[in-house]
Design a protein around this motif. Structure first.
Motif, PDB file in Angstrom:
ATOM      1  N   LEU A 137       4.525 -11.063 -63.649  1.00  0.00           N
ATOM      2  CA  LEU A 137       5.724 -11.659 -64.244  1.00  0.00           C
ATOM      3  C   LEU A 137       6.839 -11.781 -63.208  1.00  0.00           C
ATOM      4  CD1 LEU A 137       5.660  -9.881 -67.696  1.00  0.00           C
ATOM      5  CD2 LEU A 137       5.380 -12.327 -67.299  1.00  0.00           C
ATOM      6  N   ASN A 138       6.449 -11.730 -61.931  1.00  0.00           N
ATOM      7  CA  ASN A 138       7.393 -12.008 -60.850  1.00  0.00           C
ATOM      8  C   ASN A 138       8.458 -10.929 -60.678  1.00  0.00           C
ATOM      9  OD1 ASN A 138       8.219 -13.689 -58.709  1.00  0.00           O
ATOM     10  ND2 ASN A 138       9.805 -14.631 -59.979  1.00  0.00           N
ATOM     11  N   PHE A 139       8.114  -9.689 -61.035  1.00  0.00           N
ATOM     12  CA  PHE A 139       8.995  -8.573 -60.696  1.00  0.00           C
ATOM     13  C   PHE A 139       8.481  -8.011 -59.371  1.00  0.00           C
ATOM     14  CE2 PHE A 139       9.676  -8.620 -65.226  1.00  0.00           C
ATOM     15  CZ  PHE A 139      10.889  -8.009 -65.458  1.00  0.00           C
ATOM     16  N   PRO A 140       9.200  -8.235 -58.264  1.00  0.00           N
ATOM     17  CA  PRO A 140       8.700  -7.665 -57.012  1.00  0.00           C
ATOM     18  C   PRO A 140       8.776  -6.139 -57.079  1.00  0.00           C
ATOM     19  CG  PRO A 140      10.579  -9.148 -56.663  1.00  0.00           C
ATOM     20  CD  PRO A 140      10.483  -8.900 -58.116  1.00  0.00           C
ATOM     21  N   PRO A 141       7.895  -5.468 -56.332  1.00  0.00           N
ATOM     22  CA  PRO A 141       8.012  -4.004 -56.263  1.00  0.00           C
ATOM     23  C   PRO A 141       9.368  -3.666 -55.666  1.00  0.00           C
ATOM     24  CG  PRO A 141       6.027  -4.788 -55.136  1.00  0.00           C
ATOM     25  CD  PRO A 141       6.836  -5.989 -55.473  1.00  0.00           C
ATOM     26  N   ASP A 142       9.946  -2.533 -56.047  1.00  0.00           N
ATOM     27  CA  ASP A 142      11.217  -2.084 -55.486  1.00  0.00           C
ATOM     28  C   ASP A 142      12.376  -3.025 -55.761  1.00  0.00           C
ATOM     29  OD1 ASP A 142      11.319   0.416 -54.286  1.00  0.00           O
ATOM     30  OD2 ASP A 142       9.982  -0.263 -52.690  1.00  0.00           O
ATOM     31  N   HIS A 143      12.282  -3.808 -56.834  1.00  0.00           N
ATOM     32  CA  HIS A 143      13.394  -4.706 -57.151  1.00  0.00           C
ATOM     33  C   HIS A 143      14.256  -4.106 -58.255  1.00  0.00           C
ATOM     34  CE1 HIS A 143      15.611  -8.284 -58.404  1.00  0.00           C
ATOM     35  NE2 HIS A 143      15.356  -8.736 -57.197  1.00  0.00           N
ATOM     36  N   PRO A 144      15.592  -4.217 -58.112  1.00  0.00           N
ATOM     37  CA  PRO A 144      16.459  -3.625 -59.148  1.00  0.00           C
ATOM     38  C   PRO A 144      16.183  -4.176 -60.545  1.00  0.00           C
ATOM     39  CG  PRO A 144      17.758  -4.349 -57.258  1.00  0.00           C
ATOM     40  CD  PRO A 144      16.358  -4.827 -57.025  1.00  0.00           C
ATOM     41  N   ALA A 145      15.554  -5.361 -60.636  1.00  0.00           N
ATOM     42  CA  ALA A 145      15.268  -5.918 -61.965  1.00  0.00           C
ATOM     43  C   ALA A 145      14.399  -4.962 -62.758  1.00  0.00           C
ATOM     44  CB  ALA A 145      14.579  -7.269 -61.833  1.00  0.00           C
ATOM     45  N   ARG A 146      13.604  -4.157 -62.057  1.00  0.00           N
ATOM     46  CA  ARG A 146      12.779  -3.187 -62.763  1.00  0.00           C
ATOM     47  C   ARG A 146      13.617  -2.078 -63.390  1.00  0.00           C
ATOM     48  NH1 ARG A 146       7.019  -2.066 -60.259  1.00  0.00           N
ATOM     49  NH2 ARG A 146       6.333  -4.189 -59.906  1.00  0.00           N
ATOM     50  N   SER A 272      15.556 -15.921 -72.587  1.00  0.00           N
ATOM     51  CA  SER A 272      14.693 -17.090 -72.659  1.00  0.00           C
ATOM     52  C   SER A 272      14.738 -17.821 -71.331  1.00  0.00           C
ATOM     53  CB  SER A 272      15.175 -18.025 -73.774  1.00  0.00           C
ATOM     54  OG  SER A 272      16.429 -18.583 -73.419  1.00  0.00           O
ATOM     55  N   GLY A 273      13.961 -18.856 -71.226  1.00  0.00           N
ATOM     56  CA  GLY A 273      14.019 -19.673 -70.025  1.00  0.00           C
ATOM     57  C   GLY A 273      12.743 -20.457 -69.829  1.00  0.00           C
ATOM     58  N   MET A 274      12.709 -21.159 -68.703  1.00  0.00           N
ATOM     59  CA  MET A 274      11.524 -21.930 -68.342  1.00  0.00           C
ATOM     60  C   MET A 274      10.613 -21.039 -67.513  1.00  0.00           C
ATOM     61  SD  MET A 274      12.401 -24.585 -69.899  1.00  0.00           S
ATOM     62  CE  MET A 274      11.028 -25.658 -69.455  1.00  0.00           C
ATOM     63  N   VAL A 275       9.332 -21.038 -67.850  1.00  0.00           N
ATOM     64  CA  VAL A 275       8.384 -20.139 -67.188  1.00  0.00           C
ATOM     65  C   VAL A 275       8.475 -20.325 -65.664  1.00  0.00           C
ATOM     66  CG1 VAL A 275       5.955 -19.508 -66.939  1.00  0.00           C
ATOM     67  CG2 VAL A 275       6.863 -20.199 -69.179  1.00  0.00           C
ATOM     68  N   HIS A 276       8.616 -19.211 -64.955  1.00  0.00           N
ATOM     69  CA  HIS A 276       8.781 -19.244 -63.498  1.00  0.00           C
ATOM     70  C   HIS A 276       7.481 -19.728 -62.839  1.00  0.00           C
ATOM     71  CE1 HIS A 276       9.689 -17.980 -59.417  1.00  0.00           C
ATOM     72  NE2 HIS A 276      10.940 -17.757 -59.795  1.00  0.00           N
ATOM     73  N   PRO A 277       7.611 -20.595 -61.824  1.00  0.00           N
ATOM     74  CA  PRO A 277       6.397 -21.088 -61.141  1.00  0.00           C
ATOM     75  C   PRO A 277       5.488 -19.957 -60.649  1.00  0.00           C
ATOM     76  CG  PRO A 277       8.328 -22.267 -60.366  1.00  0.00           C
ATOM     77  CD  PRO A 277       8.826 -21.198 -61.272  1.00  0.00           C
ATOM     78  N   ASN A 278       6.074 -18.820 -60.278  1.00  0.00           N
ATOM     79  CA  ASN A 278       5.238 -17.713 -59.798  1.00  0.00           C
ATOM     80  C   ASN A 278       4.354 -17.138 -60.899  1.00  0.00           C
ATOM     81  OD1 ASN A 278       6.339 -18.034 -57.329  1.00  0.00           O
ATOM     82  ND2 ASN A 278       7.632 -16.205 -57.374  1.00  0.00           N
ATOM     83  N   VAL A 279       4.838 -17.218 -62.148  1.00  0.00           N
ATOM     84  CA  VAL A 279       4.015 -16.741 -63.261  1.00  0.00           C
ATOM     85  C   VAL A 279       2.838 -17.700 -63.459  1.00  0.00           C
ATOM     86  CG1 VAL A 279       3.971 -16.185 -65.724  1.00  0.00           C
ATOM     87  CG2 VAL A 279       6.002 -15.639 -64.356  1.00  0.00           C
ATOM     88  N   PHE A 280       3.116 -18.980 -63.405  1.00  0.00           N
ATOM     89  CA  PHE A 280       2.024 -19.962 -63.501  1.00  0.00           C
ATOM     90  C   PHE A 280       1.036 -19.774 -62.353  1.00  0.00           C
ATOM     91  CE2 PHE A 280       4.860 -23.056 -66.033  1.00  0.00           C
ATOM     92  CZ  PHE A 280       4.303 -22.639 -67.227  1.00  0.00           C
ATOM     93  N   LYS A 281       1.584 -19.480 -61.165  1.00  0.00           N
ATOM     94  CA  LYS A 281       0.723 -19.272 -60.007  1.00  0.00           C
ATOM     95  C   LYS A 281      -0.188 -18.067 -60.255  1.00  0.00           C
ATOM     96  CE  LYS A 281       2.980 -20.384 -56.232  1.00  0.00           C
ATOM     97  NZ  LYS A 281       3.992 -20.118 -55.201  1.00  0.00           N
ATOM     98  N   ALA A 282       0.391 -17.007 -60.833  1.00  0.00           N
ATOM     99  CA  ALA A 282      -0.382 -15.778 -61.062  1.00  0.00           C
ATOM    100  C   ALA A 282      -1.561 -16.016 -62.000  1.00  0.00           C
ATOM    101  CB  ALA A 282       0.522 -14.685 -61.618  1.00  0.00           C
ATOM    102  N   VAL A 283      -1.439 -17.007 -62.885  1.00  0.00           N
ATOM    103  CA  VAL A 283      -2.537 -17.243 -63.832  1.00  0.00           C
ATOM    104  C   VAL A 283      -3.325 -18.506 -63.466  1.00  0.00           C
ATOM    105  CG1 VAL A 283      -1.345 -16.063 -65.693  1.00  0.00           C
ATOM    106  CG2 VAL A 283      -1.080 -18.543 -65.466  1.00  0.00           C
TER     107      VAL A 283
END
Lengths: 328, 795
Positions: A137-146, A272-283
């Motif tokens: 879901l595009n949460f990088p490791p060690d990112h404050p978003a976590r 909400s939002g538009m699905v991030h390209p990285n999520v599409f890439k992951a799947v």
């Protein structure tokens, strides 16, 4: 004789007594039967007239017996009905009476809205992996978003999902677009528990992917949900915000009249939002766009019902649970 | 992030809209406004004074008699503050002044609690007539510090009314999202507003003296780990006068929620908030031979930080250090988190060295977490500070220190590293409409991007190259730029549509709605318990031991994940001890070797409460009947096999088979377990879900009448009904349509140890009526099978 018979019949107060009288007058050895038999001894010319008179009496007695019988039966029924009378104001027997949890009721209502809009309902595991909950879901490791999602980690390196969004990845890994799904489920945050925060709560997540899904489609879906849940014409609002798995991202609010203050205000519902390209890439999806939105179900249950403390949902006090009745 | 509205004006001038409109704009830009604080100004009747004399009052251990002057006349005031020394410029609250924070020495400042103001009076203390009081910042309601009187820089006009110098103001509090490290400063917030408004932005670092790296400043930098510290600058300043800050600076810090310390530290804090770049001022004397080092810590190395806590470092921590004079190196600060106590600016500091650096966000984040520190510096570094900012920020700090503390900024500067190359992103303006469905003209898109600091080059039709500014590392792909354009244009312009889509959703029931509805209709109340539980809680219910444990649980009773729904239901039942009867269910997940969905049920108390006449007590057959009804609603058969199960009564427990598959357990709670929960006779069941449902298939109704026969069998009590049924059903032949027990008797009329079960047989031929002769024949077979088994026929 006839008067005596009619008198006796009228006086009979049971069906048995009436039967005795029938035997006495009409039985094989009954008075009238005997009289009919005795007609043979009469002279020929009298026999006819006498027979007519006896038959007349017999008819009268029979009619009297029938009428009396009907009357006695009526009275008997009447008495039985009277005996069977109950005091309908006494309480009924205490049968076990069940009900659904308020969160189930609210979830069901939401699912009704989404299924009527053509969404598929899907569920998924509560114990998740870092990959599904964060990485894909595009949460990088060690990112404050976590940090925003205080996580319950298990000693074997798994985690209790912090949102229903892992199901976006799980579903997309096993399905092809286009689709519309909605995911209700339990989620967990390692936060201090108070009147408005629980370590476990419920979310509902929607994901729509197709060839060209736009933010206007996202806005439209939120408006439809708001209209179905809060009434036609409910205003909604999107404002920019950040979630790693959407771009652009938006938080959404609905305008409603607060049941306590009576004031029209914005109720922040979720992200909400538009699905991030990285999520599409992951799947492994290409050349599609999609939107996702999610929100907490407790909030939708707490606020409209005026429940002061979120912890009430999990305390299992039947006096609380049984207040939320009305439909299954 | 607190944003004083008045301060924003310095960046935007007259282009800044009124407060309410500014709040709306910020919300619309994604800089969510949490609240707006109205901070009061200094109270009336307070003037700026100098302390001329201060002497101890005989007979008091701490009170001082001071003589203060407002520049026109002197007056005597009694004061108890240790920092009330001759020469200090401070504030005198004259008699009649109302102080909002007085007499609230403990806890939060009075202004936060709406305390009643205290009126200053003339009074005699220890024989001295005090003409007012010298007040602390807390007593004045200005900021949270009550351990001394407020003091000001020498440029503060003597005799001035403090309320004029320190008026009320509005402070906008933002709740920033973790991606917007760039907005963690006044400059960043103002930049977003300027881009939205199309207004010019005044950058406070514009024209600053960046210093000459080639000029010798006597300072040396040694960066041992350039990966963790890609940029380091050090700027010297000599001849500073450390003292209280001017009012404007103290006021700014107070509005940010900070406590002013001294003019040098205050400037570094100010710039942290102004530009978003943390910095630290070291006493020049602390740097051995003027050498400042950045290196990883040695495991076990210690440093005492500004918060006066001594921490033991980990070898991954990055430290600021200096040679220890004995060939080694000693740490003087935890890089990006907090400076050291003993090497920072003190009252007698004369020369300082301003360290401004860029650190790897991950290194700072891990250090801060390891030592459980949250500082203004670390939260900025971990979210990301502009890597190209240190030189300009250093110049800004130096010039501000010189302005408020005097001294001379060194002409030279020491630096390591270089500016980070700017990232370019290919951008198609048409994608804004593609993704957001908003039509934003290209010139408008360009103006937004440029306002945010991007450089836009048009490569061709619908092909731009956008160079992203160094402070916006959240912008890396086209979608990021689409969001920038969209939020600048305003999400309120997004339409609402419903996509046409060929998708037929499969109908299934992952939330087990049907099951929940059936159980509720069958009289059960749904509950929800926590998935967290404790080893003791599981053991108490004799549930399987935990297999999933939390690494940082919220207490031992929440340390593991449940392996069964039963412990939670039992706790709920115990909680509801006052209820006459209970019939509960929960649908939830349990965590054994694998995660499994289950339904748990609990029954206690009468099934039917007769109230004013006999009711029906709960027993095994009632609850089994409930499950049979549930099975019937699913169109399947339910079977129970006797089993001795943990936590259940050894003689009243069963494994449950659903449509031929084992799904769970049912039984009476073991009296010992029940006693642990203070429960009377209680029954529980737990079944794995989803429960199989039979496919619906139409069957013709049987129209032939059946022939009925009754037979009572006397068998040892150990022979179960299931065994007996299997025996007689096998003997009865293929036309047996149903077999039900209608009486079960044990007692005086039968031999001890035996039991009589009366059975009702129904026979039916699909096409014709059976004759008595035929049926009698079947029953003879039954009876001989019974006798062959050693049982008797009861007549």
């Amino acid at each position: 004789m006839l008067d005596e018979a009619l008198h006796d019949i009228a006086a009979a107060d049971t069906l048995a007594a009436l039967q005795d009288l029938r035997v006495r007058y009409l039985g094989k050895k009954g008075v009238l039967t005997q009289r009919l038999k005795g007609l043979g001894q009469l002279p020929q010319e009298e026999r006819r007239e006498a027979g007519r008179l006896v038959n007349l009496d017999k008819e009268k007695v029979e009619r009297a017996l029938d009428e009396r019988r009907a009357a006695l039966e009526r009275a008997g029924m009447q008495a039985e009905l009277e005996r069977e009378r109950v005091d309908v104001t006494l309480p009924g027997s205490g049968l076990a009476h069940g009900g659904l949890h308020l969160l189930t009721l609210v979830t069901n209502r939401l699912l009704d809205v989404f299924t009527s809009l053509g969404y598929e309902v899907v569920g998924g595991p509560e114990l998740e992996t870092d990959r599904y909950n964060f990485e894909a879901l595009n949460f990088p490791p060690d990112h404050p978003a976590r940090d925003a999602q205080d996580t319950f980690w298990t000693t074997d390196g798994r985690l209790l999902r912090t949102h229903t969004s892992p199901m976006q990845v799980r579903y997309m890994e096993t399905h092809e677009p286009p689709f519309k799904i909605v995911v209700p489920g339990r989620v967990f945050r390692n936060e201090a528990v108070d009147a408005t925060h629980e370590a476990q709560f419920h979310q509902l997540e929607a994901l729509v992917v197709g060839e060209r899904i736009t933010m206007a489609d996202l806005n439209g879906a939120i408006k439809e949900m708001a209209a179905a849940f809060f009434g036609e014409g409910t205003r909604t609002r999107l404002q920019p915000t950040f979630f790693p798995f959407v771009e652009p991202g938006a938080e959404f609010a609905i305008e409603w009249t607060h049941p306590r203050s009576g004031k029209l205000e914005w109720l922040e519902l979720g992200g909400s939002g538009m699905v991030h390209p990285n999520v599409f890439k992951a799947v492994g999806y290409e050349n599609v766009t999609g939107f996702a939105f999610g929100f907490g179900i407790e909030r939708l249950a707490l606020v409209p019902y005026g429940i002061p403390d979120i912890r009430a949902f999990y305390q299992g006090d039947v006096r609380v649970l049984q207040q939320f009745r009305g439909r299954l | 992030m607190r944003v004083p509205y008045e301060w924003l004006k310095e960046f935007l001038g007259d282009a800044l809209p009124p407060l309410e409109r500014t709040v709306d704009l910020l919300d619309g830009l994604g800089l969510a406004v949490e609240t707006v604080h109205s901070l009061p100004g200094a109270p009336r009747g307070v003037v700026v004074v100098d302390i001329l004399e201060a002497e101890a009052i005989a007979g008091s251990d701490h009170l001082l008699r001071t003589v203060v002057t407002d520049g026109v006349r002197s007056t005597e005031v009694v004061c108890g503050a240790a920092n009330a020394v001759a020469g200090a410029r401070t504030a005198l609250a004259r008699p009649g002044a109302e102080l909002p924070g007085a007499h609230h020495e403990q806890g939060d400042a009075g202004r936060h609690q709406g305390a009643d103001p205290v009126v200053v009076t003339e009074r005699t203390i220890h024989g001295v007539l005090s003409h007012g009081m010298l007040a602390s910042p807390r007593e004045l309601g200005l900021f949270e510090h009550g351990a001394g009187i407020i003091t000001f820089a020498r440029d503060t006009p003597l005799g001035a009314d403090l309320a004029e110098l320190w008026p009320a103001e509005e402070v906008i509090e933002l709740e920033l999202t973790p991606n917007r490290g760039d907005a963690f400063s006044m400059l960043g917030v103002a930049r977003d507003l300027a881009a939205k408004l199309g207004a010019p932005l005044r950058d406070p670092t514009h024209g600053a003296d960046l210093g000459d790296p080639s000029s010798d400043d006597g300072l040396t930098l040694e960066v041992a780990d350039a990966g963790a510290c890609p940029r380091l600058t050090l700027r010297g300043l000599a001849g500073v006068q450390v003292g209280p800050s001017p009012v404007w600076l103290q006021r700014r810090l107070a509005a940010l929620g900070l406590r002013p310390r001294n003019n040098v530290v205050d400037v570094t804090n100010y710039v942290t908030f102004e530009l978003g770049q943390p910095s630290h001022a070291y006493d020049r004397r602390a740097l051995t031979n003027g050498v400042l080092q950045v290196r990883r810590a040695v495991e076990g190395e210690q440093v005492t930080l500004l918060n006066e806590e001594q921490i033991t470092l980990h070898d991954e921590d990055l430290v600021i250090a200096t040679p220890d004079g004995a060939g080694g190196s000693r740490a003087i600060g935890l890089a990006g988190v907090m400076g050291g106590l003993h090497d920072s600016v003190a009252a007698d500091t004369d020369a300082i060295a301003i360290e401004v650096a860029h650190f790897d966000p991950r290194v700072v984040r891990r250090s801060a977490r390891r030592h459980k520190l949250v500082t203004d510096a670390h939260v900025r570094f971990e979210r990301g500070v502009d890597p190209n900012l240190p030189r300009r920020a250093s110049a800004r700090v130096a010039s501000l220190v010189q302005a408020v503390a005097g001294g001379l900024v060194a002409a030279g500067t020491s630096e390591t590293g270089a500016d980070v190359a700017a990232l370019s992103v290919r951008f198609r303006p048409s994608r804004v409409a593609f993704l957001t469905d908003m039509q934003v003209p290209e010139p408008e898109q360009r103006s937004y991007l440029e306002g945010l600091g991007c450089a836009v080059a048009e490569l061709g039709e619908d092909a731009w190259e956008v160079t992203v500014p160094s402070w916006r590392f959240d912008l890396g792909i086209e979608e990021d730029l689409i969001e920038e354009v969209a939020r600048m244009h305003g999400y309120e312009h997004i339409g609402d549509t419903v996509p046409a889509m060929h998708f037929v959703p499969p109908a299934h029931d992952p939330t087990h709605r049907a099951l929940r509805a059936m159980l509720a209709a069958l009289g059960h109340q749904e509950t929800m318990n926590y998935v967290f539980t404790g080893d003791a809680e599981l053991a108490r219910a004799e549930a399987p031991a935990a297999s999933v444990r939390l690494s940082e649980p919220q207490g031992i009773e929440r340390a593991v994940l449940r392996t069964s729904l039963v412990p939670g239901l039992l706790a709920t039942a115990a909680e509801n001890h006052a209820a006459t009867s209970l019939a509960l269910f929960e649908v939830g997940r349990v965590f054994g070797e694998t995660e499994q969905e289950r339904v748990g049920l609990l029954w206690r108390g009468p099934w039917i409460d007769g109230r004013w006449r006999p009711g029906q007590a709960i027993d095994f057959f009632i609850v089994k009947g409930v499950l049979e009804a549930l099975a019937s609603l699913h169109g399947v058969e339910l079977r129970c096999d006797a089993a001795e199960l943990p936590g259940l009564h050894p003689g009243v427990g069963a494994r449950v088979w659903w449509d031929g598959g084992e799904v769970g357990t049912l039984g009476r709670l073991h009296p010992e377990v029940a006693a642990r929960y203070g429960l009377s006779e209680t029954y529980v069941a737990e079944l794995a879900i989803p429960l199989a449902t039979h496919r619906i298939r139409f069957e013709e109704i049987q129209r032939q009448p059946f022939a009925e026969r009754d037979l009572a069998v006397l068998a040892p009590e150990a022979v179960t009904f299931a065994q007996l049924r299997s025996l007689v059903a096998g003997a009865a032949g293929g036309l047996l349509a149903s077999l039900e027990p209608f009486d079960v008797y044990q007692g005086r009329q039968v031999t001890a140890g035996r039991r009589s079960i009366a059975l009702r047989f129904r026979f039916r031929h699909p096409e014709r009526a059976l004759t008595d002769v035929e049926v009698d024949g079947y029953m003879r077979n039954v009876m001989s099978a019974v006798r062959d088994a050693g049982y008797d026929i009861r007549t």
